[in-house]
Design an enzyme around this catalytic site. Sequence first.
Site, PDB file in Angstrom:
ATOM      1  N   SER A 102       6.770  -1.729  11.261  1.00  0.00           N
ATOM      2  CA  SER A 102       7.153  -2.907  12.039  1.00  0.00           C
ATOM      3  C   SER A 102       6.208  -4.086  11.814  1.00  0.00           C
ATOM      4  O   SER A 102       6.109  -4.607  10.713  1.00  0.00           O
ATOM      5  CB  SER A 102       7.237  -2.519  13.518  1.00  0.00           C
ATOM      6  OG  SER A 102       7.863  -3.518  14.277  1.00  0.00           O
ATOM      7  N   ASP A 241       9.716 -10.230  12.518  1.00  0.00           N
ATOM      8  CA  ASP A 241       8.578  -9.405  12.114  1.00  0.00           C
ATOM      9  C   ASP A 241       8.964  -8.619  10.869  1.00  0.00           C
ATOM     10  O   ASP A 241      10.057  -8.779  10.324  1.00  0.00           O
ATOM     11  CB  ASP A 241       8.101  -8.503  13.262  1.00  0.00           C
ATOM     12  CG  ASP A 241       9.122  -7.440  13.643  1.00  0.00           C
ATOM     13  OD1 ASP A 241      10.309  -7.592  13.298  1.00  0.00           O
ATOM     14  OD2 ASP A 241       8.732  -6.447  14.286  1.00  0.00           O
ATOM     15  N   ASP A 243       9.971  -5.692  10.068  1.00  0.00           N
ATOM     16  CA  ASP A 243      11.180  -4.865   9.942  1.00  0.00           C
ATOM     17  C   ASP A 243      12.390  -5.486  10.620  1.00  0.00           C
ATOM     18  O   ASP A 243      13.451  -4.867  10.690  1.00  0.00           O
ATOM     19  CB  ASP A 243      10.937  -3.442  10.457  1.00  0.00           C
ATOM     20  CG  ASP A 243      10.858  -3.353  11.974  1.00  0.00           C
ATOM     21  OD1 ASP A 243      10.406  -4.331  12.599  1.00  0.00           O
ATOM     22  OD2 ASP A 243      11.223  -2.304  12.538  1.00  0.00           O
ATOM     23  N   ASP A 245      13.169  -6.300  13.754  1.00  0.00           N
ATOM     24  CA  ASP A 245      13.697  -5.988  15.088  1.00  0.00           C
ATOM     25  C   ASP A 245      13.143  -6.927  16.161  1.00  0.00           C
ATOM     26  O   ASP A 245      13.517  -6.831  17.321  1.00  0.00           O
ATOM     27  CB  ASP A 245      13.471  -4.516  15.461  1.00  0.00           C
ATOM     28  CG  ASP A 245      12.008  -4.132  15.611  1.00  0.00           C
ATOM     29  OD1 ASP A 245      11.121  -4.963  15.312  1.00  0.00           O
ATOM     30  OD2 ASP A 245      11.737  -2.982  16.024  1.00  0.00           O
TER      31      ASP A 245
END
Length: 445
Positions: A102, A241, A243, A245
């Site tokens: 992440s 960010d 990833d 999400d």
Amino acid sequence: MSNRKYFGTDGIRGRVGDAPITPDFVLKLGWAAGKVLARHGSRKIIIGKDTRISGYMLESALEAGLAAAGLSALFTGPMPTPAVAYLTRTFRAEAGIVISASHNPFYDNGIKFFSIDGTKLPDAVEEAIEAEMEKEISCVDSAELGKASRIVDAAGRYIEFCKATFPNELSLSELKIVVDCANGATYHIAPNVLRELGANVIAIGCEPNGVNINAEVGATDVRALQARVLAEKADLGIAFDGDGDRVIMVDHEGNKVDGDQIMYIIAREGLRQGQLRGGAVGTLMSNMGLELALKQLGIPFARAKVGDRYVLEKMQEKGWRIGAENSGHVILLDKTTTGDGIVAGLQVLAAMARNHMSLHDLCSGMKMFPQILVNVRYTAGSGDPLEHESVKAVTAEVEAALGNRGRVLLRKSGTEPLIRVMVEGEDEAQVTEFAHRIADAVKAV
């Protein structure tokens, strides 16, 4: 909460090369997951990743383990976490696996699973995988081994899904948008989504090299985005960010717009359109300004523990469809099954286009309270500072002074001996003084 050995609240995560993020562990994890998931019928697993250099190594290890257990891997290549959840649903795969840490630096990585419906794997399945990990690895007969292939149109499928969450009658043709993809998984998705909806797009953080993910770009560091929005005289900026999400936005004046404000805009627009069902879920860290602004609109508000997993649990418990963390995780269950930065951003853009209002003006109905956070280190093993009478007394004094126009939140870090002291109120100088007064009481214990 079960006493799982490897799975945390957001999958398995750590520094690459240190247990458990090692090739041998991940190979066995793939095998164990394959053994458990094969019992449920389907023989294919979707595997996506972000742009970390270690993703190549880890997806190869996972694929080898899955193949040994008789399951086939479908690779998406670099793809946002919510895209993997979506593709898992549409391909009717037994599960989806995301290789990502992440918002963490490139030297960390992690493994997260989605179930067939694009939601988090049930605890019982994670526990079954851990139990399988304790066994000796084995291999199915050669004729039963799994295969590997690529989903060549994965990006196109997800781009179309994102666009479908934006109303057909609206266009972004009036907007100049700077988009920051954190050199992460949205780099080839978000700019295309926005361009295809008509926006004039300036893209930054879209040159991943394996080691620059989240490095001074993206939702966790919006300084580059703020500077570019001002330099380009853009209408707004959008940051994701690593990833994809999380989403954080920047208005035309360079002001940061966080997850609390984004949820406020989406909830208010849902109310105006007659589409809001129930209330909205935030966390213990959500700004009091959000709670008061929603209250003025007659929208119920509930707080969950910090973590998007707990936000989702509270939403399901209440039967509500919208939840968010101030860090930018925004969950819209009418659109997706998990936090999706692109989809959440599009709903804000829809509100701008429909109402012919700037992002700055859409935020104006919510007054953010100053929030001061002080971290205090304590000696582990010396008792719980939060239970000490002197700390309780000072905290009670501060709470009495703030009344119903402020909050105090004391919580322990889950990873190190730190007490996080958060004080929130209308007057920044007063709030700062109160936070340090409580912090000093904790230090004195």
